[in-house]
Write a protein that holds these residues in place. Structure first.
Motif, PDB file in Angstrom:
ATOM      1  N   MET A 158      10.520  -9.578   1.690  1.00  8.32           N
ATOM      2  CA  MET A 158       9.348  -9.301   1.121  1.00  8.32           C
ATOM      3  C   MET A 158       8.254 -10.038   1.379  1.00  8.32           C
ATOM      4  N   THR A 159       7.170  -9.361   1.369  1.00  3.73           N
ATOM      5  CA  THR A 159       5.824 -10.465   1.371  1.00  3.73           C
ATOM      6  C   THR A 159       5.506 -10.719  -0.228  1.00  3.73           C
ATOM      7  N   ALA A 160       4.470 -11.727  -0.032  1.00  6.62           N
ATOM      8  CA  ALA A 160       4.141 -12.174  -1.358  1.00  6.62           C
ATOM      9  C   ALA A 160       3.424 -11.182  -2.381  1.00  6.62           C
ATOM     10  N   GLY A 161       2.772 -10.290  -1.855  1.00  3.00           N
ATOM     11  CA  GLY A 161       2.082  -9.071  -2.158  1.00  3.00           C
ATOM     12  C   GLY A 161       3.180  -8.188  -2.876  1.00  3.00           C
ATOM     13  N   PRO A 186      -8.723 -17.195  -3.158  1.00  4.33           N
ATOM     14  CA  PRO A 186      -9.741 -16.271  -3.115  1.00  4.33           C
ATOM     15  C   PRO A 186      -9.954 -15.291  -4.247  1.00  4.33           C
ATOM     16  N   ASN A 187      -8.821 -14.657  -4.464  1.00 11.96           N
ATOM     17  CA  ASN A 187      -8.652 -13.453  -5.571  1.00 11.96           C
ATOM     18  C   ASN A 187      -8.733 -14.047  -6.884  1.00 11.96           C
ATOM     19  N   LYS A 220      -0.526 -21.251  -0.353  1.00 11.77           N
ATOM     20  CA  LYS A 220      -0.586 -19.705   0.151  1.00 11.77           C
ATOM     21  C   LYS A 220      -0.061 -19.263  -1.351  1.00 11.77           C
ATOM     22  N   PHE A 221      -0.866 -18.189  -1.906  1.00  8.36           N
ATOM     23  CA  PHE A 221      -0.625 -17.607  -3.129  1.00  8.36           C
ATOM     24  C   PHE A 221      -0.021 -16.287  -3.076  1.00  8.36           C
ATOM     25  N   LEU A 222       0.934 -16.110  -4.457  1.00  9.69           N
ATOM     26  CA  LEU A 222       1.668 -14.852  -4.584  1.00  9.69           C
ATOM     27  C   LEU A 222       0.494 -13.992  -5.308  1.00  9.69           C
ATOM     28  N   ARG A 223      -0.056 -13.393  -4.589  1.00  4.65           N
ATOM     29  CA  ARG A 223      -1.031 -12.658  -4.880  1.00  4.65           C
ATOM     30  C   ARG A 223      -1.085 -11.010  -4.654  1.00  4.65           C
ATOM     31  N   ARG A 224      -1.546 -10.159  -5.149  1.00  9.73           N
ATOM     32  CA  ARG A 224      -1.568  -8.844  -4.786  1.00  9.73           C
ATOM     33  C   ARG A 224      -1.629  -8.341  -3.376  1.00  9.73           C
ATOM     34  N   ASP A 225      -2.546  -9.123  -2.591  1.00 12.98           N
ATOM     35  CA  ASP A 225      -2.761  -8.736  -1.177  1.00 12.98           C
ATOM     36  C   ASP A 225      -2.149  -9.846  -0.322  1.00 12.98           C
ATOM     37  N   GLY A 226      -1.087 -10.758  -0.780  1.00 13.51           N
ATOM     38  CA  GLY A 226      -0.498 -11.767   0.156  1.00 13.51           C
ATOM     39  C   GLY A 226       0.236 -11.019   0.941  1.00 13.51           C
ATOM     40  N   ASP A 227       0.141 -11.467   2.547  1.00 10.95           N
ATOM     41  CA  ASP A 227       0.764 -10.892   3.702  1.00 10.95           C
ATOM     42  C   ASP A 227       1.748 -11.726   4.188  1.00 10.95           C
TER      43      ASP A 227
END
Length: 281
Positions: A158-161, A186-187, A220-227
Protein backbone atom coordinates in the motif's frame (compact mmCIF):
# COMPACT_ATOMS: atom_id res chain seq x y z
CA UNK A 1 -5.26 -6.28 20.72
CA UNK A 2 -5.96 -9.93 20.06
CA UNK A 3 -3.70 -10.83 17.17
CA UNK A 4 -5.65 -14.03 16.53
CA UNK A 5 -8.27 -12.10 14.57
CA UNK A 6 -5.88 -9.67 12.89
CA UNK A 7 -3.01 -9.87 10.45
CA UNK A 8 -0.78 -8.16 12.98
CA UNK A 9 2.31 -9.26 14.88
CA UNK A 10 3.41 -7.70 18.17
CA UNK A 11 7.08 -7.03 18.94
CA UNK A 12 7.63 -5.39 22.31
CA UNK A 13 11.09 -4.08 21.43
CA UNK A 14 10.10 -2.40 18.16
CA UNK A 15 10.41 1.01 19.80
CA UNK A 16 11.87 0.64 23.32
CA UNK A 17 11.43 4.31 24.18
CA UNK A 18 7.67 4.01 23.88
CA UNK A 19 7.65 1.23 26.45
CA UNK A 20 9.54 3.45 28.91
CA UNK A 21 7.22 6.40 28.34
CA UNK A 22 4.05 4.29 28.51
CA UNK A 23 5.10 2.56 31.74
CA UNK A 24 6.01 5.93 33.27
CA UNK A 25 2.52 7.18 32.41
CA UNK A 26 0.91 4.14 34.05
CA UNK A 27 3.03 4.52 37.20
CA UNK A 28 2.11 8.19 37.42
CA UNK A 29 -1.58 7.43 37.08
CA UNK A 30 -1.38 4.79 39.80
CA UNK A 31 0.56 7.09 42.13
CA UNK A 32 -1.75 10.08 41.74
CA UNK A 33 -5.17 8.50 41.33
CA UNK A 34 -7.51 9.56 44.10
CA UNK A 35 -5.32 12.36 45.42
CA UNK A 36 -6.97 15.74 45.79
CA UNK A 37 -6.21 18.79 43.66
CA UNK A 38 -4.00 17.03 41.12
CA UNK A 39 -3.37 19.44 38.24
CA UNK A 40 -2.23 18.91 34.66
CA UNK A 41 1.10 20.41 35.69
CA UNK A 42 1.42 17.93 38.60
CA UNK A 43 0.74 14.97 36.34
CA UNK A 44 3.09 16.19 33.60
CA UNK A 45 5.92 16.85 36.06
CA UNK A 46 5.67 13.44 37.75
CA UNK A 47 5.44 11.69 34.39
CA UNK A 48 8.46 13.65 33.18
CA UNK A 49 10.52 12.70 36.25
CA UNK A 50 9.74 9.01 35.79
CA UNK A 51 10.75 9.13 32.13
CA UNK A 52 14.03 10.88 33.02
CA UNK A 53 14.74 8.38 35.80
CA UNK A 54 15.25 5.62 33.24
CA UNK A 55 18.41 7.30 31.98
CA UNK A 56 17.55 6.01 28.50
CA UNK A 57 15.49 8.96 27.27
CA UNK A 58 16.24 12.57 26.43
CA UNK A 59 15.11 14.99 29.11
CA UNK A 60 12.74 16.73 26.74
CA UNK A 61 10.84 15.69 23.65
CA UNK A 62 11.37 16.74 20.06
CA UNK A 63 7.82 18.13 19.75
CA UNK A 64 8.21 21.60 21.26
CA UNK A 65 6.43 23.71 22.15
CA UNK A 66 4.80 22.58 24.50
CA UNK A 67 7.34 22.59 27.31
CA UNK A 68 9.38 19.37 27.62
CA UNK A 69 7.72 18.10 24.43
CA UNK A 70 4.84 16.81 26.58
CA UNK A 71 1.14 17.50 26.89
CA UNK A 72 -1.40 16.59 29.57
CA UNK A 73 -5.01 17.70 29.22
CA UNK A 74 -7.80 17.05 31.75
CA UNK A 75 -11.47 17.09 30.82
CA UNK A 76 -14.62 15.41 32.11
CA UNK A 77 -17.53 13.44 30.77
CA UNK A 78 -19.73 16.46 31.38
CA UNK A 79 -17.43 18.87 29.52
CA UNK A 80 -14.89 17.35 27.13
CA UNK A 81 -14.01 20.60 25.34
CA UNK A 82 -10.51 20.66 26.83
CA UNK A 83 -9.46 17.60 24.81
CA UNK A 84 -10.95 18.93 21.56
CA UNK A 85 -7.64 20.61 20.79
CA UNK A 86 -6.23 21.47 17.34
CA UNK A 87 -2.55 21.04 18.17
CA UNK A 88 -0.48 20.87 21.35
CA UNK A 89 1.53 23.80 19.99
CA UNK A 90 -1.40 26.15 20.60
CA UNK A 91 -0.90 28.07 23.83
CA UNK A 92 -4.39 27.22 25.10
CA UNK A 93 -3.39 23.54 25.00
CA UNK A 94 -0.35 23.94 27.27
CA UNK A 95 -0.50 22.20 30.66
CA UNK A 96 -2.40 24.24 33.24
CA UNK A 97 -3.59 24.30 36.84
CA UNK A 98 -6.82 22.53 35.86
CA UNK A 99 -7.66 19.84 38.45
CA UNK A 100 -8.63 16.28 37.54
CA UNK A 101 -12.10 14.91 38.31
CA UNK A 102 -11.31 11.33 39.35
CA UNK A 103 -14.99 10.33 39.29
CA UNK A 104 -15.72 11.25 35.68
CA UNK A 105 -12.43 12.52 34.28
CA UNK A 106 -10.67 12.27 30.95
CA UNK A 107 -6.85 12.35 30.75
CA UNK A 108 -5.08 12.88 27.46
CA UNK A 109 -1.30 12.53 27.63
CA UNK A 110 1.44 12.83 25.01
CA UNK A 111 5.25 12.64 25.31
CA UNK A 112 7.85 12.87 22.55
CA UNK A 113 11.12 12.04 24.33
CA UNK A 114 13.77 10.31 22.19
CA UNK A 115 15.37 6.97 23.07
CA UNK A 116 19.07 7.72 23.40
CA UNK A 117 20.41 4.28 22.40
CA UNK A 118 18.38 3.90 19.18
CA UNK A 119 17.80 7.54 18.20
CA UNK A 120 14.11 6.74 17.74
CA UNK A 121 11.38 9.06 19.03
CA UNK A 122 9.54 7.26 21.82
CA UNK A 123 6.33 9.04 20.82
CA UNK A 124 3.44 7.88 22.96
CA UNK A 125 -0.08 9.18 23.42
CA UNK A 126 -3.15 7.83 25.13
CA UNK A 127 -6.56 9.04 26.25
CA UNK A 128 -8.13 7.62 29.39
CA UNK A 129 -11.68 7.83 30.66
CA UNK A 130 -12.07 7.35 34.42
CA UNK A 131 -15.85 7.52 34.67
CA UNK A 132 -18.74 5.13 34.19
CA UNK A 133 -20.99 6.75 31.58
CA UNK A 134 -21.87 3.92 29.14
CA UNK A 135 -22.02 6.15 26.06
CA UNK A 136 -18.50 7.46 26.71
CA UNK A 137 -17.12 4.00 27.46
CA UNK A 138 -18.63 2.74 24.20
CA UNK A 139 -17.13 5.70 22.32
CA UNK A 140 -13.66 4.84 23.66
CA UNK A 141 -14.14 1.20 22.70
CA UNK A 142 -15.05 2.16 19.14
CA UNK A 143 -12.06 4.51 18.92
CA UNK A 144 -9.68 1.73 19.95
CA UNK A 145 -11.36 -0.76 17.65
CA UNK A 146 -11.01 1.47 14.59
CA UNK A 147 -7.30 2.01 15.26
CA UNK A 148 -6.88 -1.76 15.39
CA UNK A 149 -8.87 -2.10 12.16
CA UNK A 150 -6.57 0.38 10.41
CA UNK A 151 -3.44 -1.42 11.61
CA UNK A 152 -4.86 -4.76 10.46
CA UNK A 153 -5.68 -3.28 7.03
CA UNK A 154 -2.10 -2.13 6.43
CA UNK A 155 -0.25 -3.94 3.67
CA UNK A 156 3.36 -3.41 2.63
CA UNK A 157 2.31 -2.85 -0.99
CA UNK A 158 0.00 0.00 0.00
CA UNK A 159 0.89 3.63 -0.37
CA UNK A 160 0.29 6.06 2.47
CA UNK A 161 -2.62 7.54 0.51
CA UNK A 162 -4.26 4.13 0.12
CA UNK A 163 -4.08 3.43 3.85
CA UNK A 164 -5.39 6.92 4.56
CA UNK A 165 -8.43 6.26 2.36
CA UNK A 166 -9.01 2.90 4.06
CA UNK A 167 -8.73 4.59 7.45
CA UNK A 168 -11.30 7.25 6.54
CA UNK A 169 -13.70 4.55 5.39
CA UNK A 170 -13.22 2.45 8.53
CA UNK A 171 -13.80 5.49 10.74
CA UNK A 172 -17.00 6.38 8.89
CA UNK A 173 -18.30 2.81 9.15
CA UNK A 174 -18.17 3.13 12.95
CA UNK A 175 -19.79 6.58 12.98
CA UNK A 176 -16.46 8.26 13.67
CA UNK A 177 -14.13 10.80 12.10
CA UNK A 178 -10.59 11.72 12.94
CA UNK A 179 -7.48 13.29 11.55
CA UNK A 180 -4.41 14.79 13.18
CA UNK A 181 -3.31 18.34 12.38
CA UNK A 182 0.44 18.73 11.77
CA UNK A 183 1.96 22.12 11.06
CA UNK A 184 4.68 20.59 8.87
CA UNK A 185 2.18 18.60 6.78
CA UNK A 186 1.42 20.62 3.62
CA UNK A 187 -2.13 19.23 3.62
CA UNK A 188 -2.58 19.93 7.32
CA UNK A 189 -4.40 16.72 8.26
CA UNK A 190 -3.32 13.07 8.36
CA UNK A 191 -3.69 9.86 10.39
CA UNK A 192 -0.01 9.34 11.17
CA UNK A 193 3.56 9.82 9.99
CA UNK A 194 6.94 8.14 9.68
CA UNK A 195 9.35 8.14 12.61
CA UNK A 196 12.79 9.34 11.48
CA UNK A 197 15.79 8.10 13.45
CA UNK A 198 18.59 10.36 14.66
CA UNK A 199 21.77 9.12 12.95
CA UNK A 200 24.29 9.30 15.81
CA UNK A 201 23.76 7.28 18.98
CA UNK A 202 23.81 7.53 21.86
CA UNK A 203 21.86 10.77 21.70
CA UNK A 204 22.70 13.34 24.37
CA UNK A 205 20.26 14.08 27.17
CA UNK A 206 19.44 17.43 25.56
CA UNK A 207 18.35 17.56 21.93
CA UNK A 208 20.12 20.09 19.76
CA UNK A 209 18.00 22.37 17.54
CA UNK A 210 19.21 20.61 14.39
CA UNK A 211 18.14 17.26 15.84
CA UNK A 212 14.67 18.60 16.61
CA UNK A 213 14.43 19.95 13.06
CA UNK A 214 15.52 16.61 11.62
CA UNK A 215 12.77 14.75 13.50
CA UNK A 216 10.12 17.37 12.84
CA UNK A 217 10.78 17.98 9.14
CA UNK A 218 11.96 14.47 8.28
CA UNK A 219 8.50 12.99 8.71
CA UNK A 220 6.39 11.75 5.80
CA UNK A 221 2.66 11.76 6.45
CA UNK A 222 -0.18 9.28 6.09
CA UNK A 223 -2.32 11.69 4.10
CA UNK A 224 -4.74 11.29 1.23
CA UNK A 225 -2.15 12.01 -1.50
CA UNK A 226 0.79 10.22 0.16
CA UNK A 227 2.67 8.28 -2.53
CA UNK A 228 5.30 6.48 -0.41
CA UNK A 229 4.93 2.73 0.19
CA UNK A 230 4.40 1.52 3.72
CA UNK A 231 7.24 -1.01 3.44
CA UNK A 232 9.70 1.66 2.29
CA UNK A 233 10.12 3.13 5.81
CA UNK A 234 11.33 1.78 9.13
CA UNK A 235 8.36 2.81 11.28
CA UNK A 236 5.21 4.88 11.02
CA UNK A 237 2.45 5.86 13.42
CA UNK A 238 -1.27 5.26 13.33
CA UNK A 239 -2.78 8.14 15.31
CA UNK A 240 -6.17 9.42 14.20
CA UNK A 241 -7.68 11.83 16.70
CA UNK A 242 -11.07 10.19 16.90
CA UNK A 243 -14.33 12.08 17.36
CA UNK A 244 -17.95 11.03 17.09
CA UNK A 245 -19.68 12.11 13.88
CA UNK A 246 -23.05 12.21 15.66
CA UNK A 247 -22.25 13.58 19.12
CA UNK A 248 -19.77 16.46 19.37
CA UNK A 249 -19.96 16.38 23.18
CA UNK A 250 -18.03 13.10 23.34
CA UNK A 251 -14.29 13.42 24.01
CA UNK A 252 -11.68 13.42 21.28
CA UNK A 253 -9.75 10.18 21.72
CA UNK A 254 -6.08 10.34 20.76
CA UNK A 255 -4.33 6.98 20.58
CA UNK A 256 -0.89 6.44 19.18
CA UNK A 257 0.52 3.22 17.75
CA UNK A 258 3.81 2.51 15.97
CA UNK A 259 3.82 0.06 13.05
CA UNK A 260 6.50 -1.48 10.85
CA UNK A 261 5.86 -3.60 7.77
CA UNK A 262 7.76 -6.91 7.84
CA UNK A 263 7.25 -9.30 4.90
CA UNK A 264 3.94 -7.60 4.16
CA UNK A 265 2.68 -8.01 7.73
CA UNK A 266 2.03 -5.14 10.13
CA UNK A 267 4.25 -5.39 13.22
CA UNK A 268 2.85 -3.26 16.03
CA UNK A 269 4.53 -2.02 19.20
CA UNK A 270 2.26 -1.98 22.28
CA UNK A 271 -0.88 -2.67 20.26
CA UNK A 272 -2.64 -3.48 23.49
CA UNK A 273 -3.63 -0.48 25.57
CA UNK A 274 -1.12 -0.41 28.46
CA UNK A 275 -3.90 0.70 30.80
CA UNK A 276 -6.09 -2.35 30.30
CA UNK A 277 -4.51 -4.12 33.27
CA UNK A 278 -5.84 -1.49 35.66
CA UNK A 279 -9.37 -1.78 34.26
CA UNK A 280 -9.40 1.69 32.77
CA UNK A 281 -11.12 1.95 29.41
Amino acid sequence: MSTGDLRVRVESDLNPGRTIVAEAFLKTLRALRGQTDVTEIDFRDQWHRRIAASGEMTWEGWYTPPSNGMAVLFASGADASRVHFRTFRDRESYVSSRVIDWADGVILGYASNVHRMTGLPGDFATTVYLGEQPRIIEHFRRARAVCRDIIAAADGNMTAGELHRVGMRLLAERGLAGTTHSDTDPNGDNIGHTLPRLPVVPVGFTLRPEQVDRLRHGRKFLRRDGDWRLDSVNQFTIEPQVVSSADASLPKVMLHYVVSMRDGVAVCDRCEDPLAEVEII
